[in-house]
Design an enzyme around this catalytic site. Sequence first.
Site, PDB file in Angstrom:
ATOM      1  N   SER A 154      -6.422 -67.622  13.173  1.00 21.66           N
ATOM      2  CA  SER A 154      -5.656 -68.368  12.182  1.00 21.66           C
ATOM      3  C   SER A 154      -5.416 -67.576  10.900  1.00 21.66           C
ATOM      4  O   SER A 154      -4.372 -67.733  10.256  1.00 21.66           O
ATOM      5  CB  SER A 154      -6.375 -69.684  11.848  1.00 21.66           C
ATOM      6  OG  SER A 154      -7.718 -69.439  11.449  1.00 21.66           O
ATOM      7  N   ASP A 158      -7.547 -57.860  11.386  1.00 18.55           N
ATOM      8  CA  ASP A 158      -8.083 -58.882  12.284  1.00 18.55           C
ATOM      9  C   ASP A 158      -9.061 -59.773  11.530  1.00 18.55           C
ATOM     10  O   ASP A 158      -9.504 -59.432  10.429  1.00 18.55           O
ATOM     11  CB  ASP A 158      -8.785 -58.213  13.467  1.00 18.55           C
ATOM     12  CG  ASP A 158      -8.749 -59.051  14.734  1.00 18.55           C
ATOM     13  OD1 ASP A 158      -8.497 -60.267  14.645  1.00 18.55           O
ATOM     14  OD2 ASP A 158      -8.964 -58.478  15.821  1.00 18.55           O
ATOM     15  N   GLY A 159      -9.404 -60.895  12.135  1.00 17.73           N
ATOM     16  CA  GLY A 159     -10.384 -61.796  11.559  1.00 17.73           C
ATOM     17  C   GLY A 159     -11.770 -61.504  12.106  1.00 17.73           C
ATOM     18  O   GLY A 159     -11.999 -60.524  12.805  1.00 17.73           O
ATOM     19  N   LYS A 201     -17.062 -60.774  16.536  1.00 21.00           N
ATOM     20  CA  LYS A 201     -15.738 -61.300  16.805  1.00 21.00           C
ATOM     21  C   LYS A 201     -15.666 -61.770  18.253  1.00 21.00           C
ATOM     22  O   LYS A 201     -16.481 -61.392  19.069  1.00 21.00           O
ATOM     23  CB  LYS A 201     -14.671 -60.212  16.580  1.00 21.00           C
ATOM     24  CG  LYS A 201     -14.562 -59.755  15.127  1.00 21.00           C
ATOM     25  CD  LYS A 201     -13.615 -58.602  14.945  1.00 21.00           C
ATOM     26  CE  LYS A 201     -12.324 -58.732  15.709  1.00 21.00           C
ATOM     27  NZ  LYS A 201     -11.621 -60.018  15.457  1.00 21.00           N
ATOM     28  N   GLU A 245      -9.100 -56.538  20.955  1.00 18.11           N
ATOM     29  CA  GLU A 245      -9.236 -56.347  19.508  1.00 18.11           C
ATOM     30  C   GLU A 245     -10.039 -55.085  19.195  1.00 18.11           C
ATOM     31  O   GLU A 245      -9.714 -54.341  18.267  1.00 18.11           O
ATOM     32  CB  GLU A 245      -9.912 -57.575  18.888  1.00 18.11           C
ATOM     33  CG  GLU A 245      -9.028 -58.811  18.881  1.00 18.11           C
ATOM     34  CD  GLU A 245      -9.755 -60.082  18.498  1.00 18.11           C
ATOM     35  OE1 GLU A 245      -9.087 -61.073  18.191  1.00 18.11           O
ATOM     36  OE2 GLU A 245     -11.002 -60.097  18.522  1.00 18.11           O
ATOM     37  N   LYS A 248     -17.640 -66.879   6.239  1.00 18.35           N
ATOM     38  CA  LYS A 248     -17.986 -65.938   7.322  1.00 18.35           C
ATOM     39  C   LYS A 248     -18.980 -64.866   6.868  1.00 18.35           C
ATOM     40  O   LYS A 248     -19.470 -64.097   7.689  1.00 18.35           O
ATOM     41  CB  LYS A 248     -16.707 -65.256   7.833  1.00 18.35           C
ATOM     42  CG  LYS A 248     -15.617 -66.213   8.265  1.00 18.35           C
ATOM     43  CD  LYS A 248     -15.995 -66.971   9.519  1.00 18.35           C
ATOM     44  CE  LYS A 248     -14.916 -67.964   9.929  1.00 18.35           C
ATOM     45  NZ  LYS A 248     -13.642 -67.322  10.240  1.00 18.35           N
TER      46      LYS A 248
END
Length: 232
Positions: free
Chosen positions: A36, A90-91, A103, A112, A130
Amino acid sequence: MTDRNQTKESPEKKAAGLYAASLVKDGDAVGLGTGSTVAYTIKELGRRVREENLNIVGVVTSYQSEMIAIEAGVPLTSLAETPKLDIAIDGADQFDSNLFAIKGGGAAHTREKIVSMSADRFVVVSDPGKKSEILTVAVPIEVMPFGRELVTKSLKDLGGEPVLRAAAKKDGPVITDNGNFVIDCTFGEIKTPQELAAKISQIPGVVEHGIFMNVDEVVIGKTDGTIEIIKL
């Protein structure tokens, strides 16, 4: 008509995602992660392509990111065509004070990791929740279906509590974009991520784990729209 990729807006994720998009320069090849927060980055890059004539190509890590990028108008390529990337964004599910990250909440961590390792610079975008002094969340592990039982036993031998990830809207397990299963394994406090990563990688049947040790910087978005940048 409702955008199929639309989610409830988060000011923290939006701030981090937009800032990360500003790091991309004309001519860059960009790795585009999944999740997201990165969705804000991809959509902003699409706006820059349209309105600023930004000349970039993107490599996506999942079908989800691919759909968002196509809708946003981000030109796409592949690692076969563009094996060296300038930046990957990236998250993360969690990251610690040494910028080790976990991740794989979106089950795309194998791609990823490949994309992030192909880039000169790996930027993680995040909200404040996080951040943790020590990694504690479950480690996602992509597993060949044929090796599921051996991997499960081996993870238990390492002191983990492995759980096969179940699909939310279908019977049976989650299937990755690569056609594999995902096992989420809890280890409690992970004080030596490098050692655990090495042990998991040695298990036959493991395709890839979600411990990332190549993060260059983390961009944390705040509720007021500001950002915090953490580098080692």
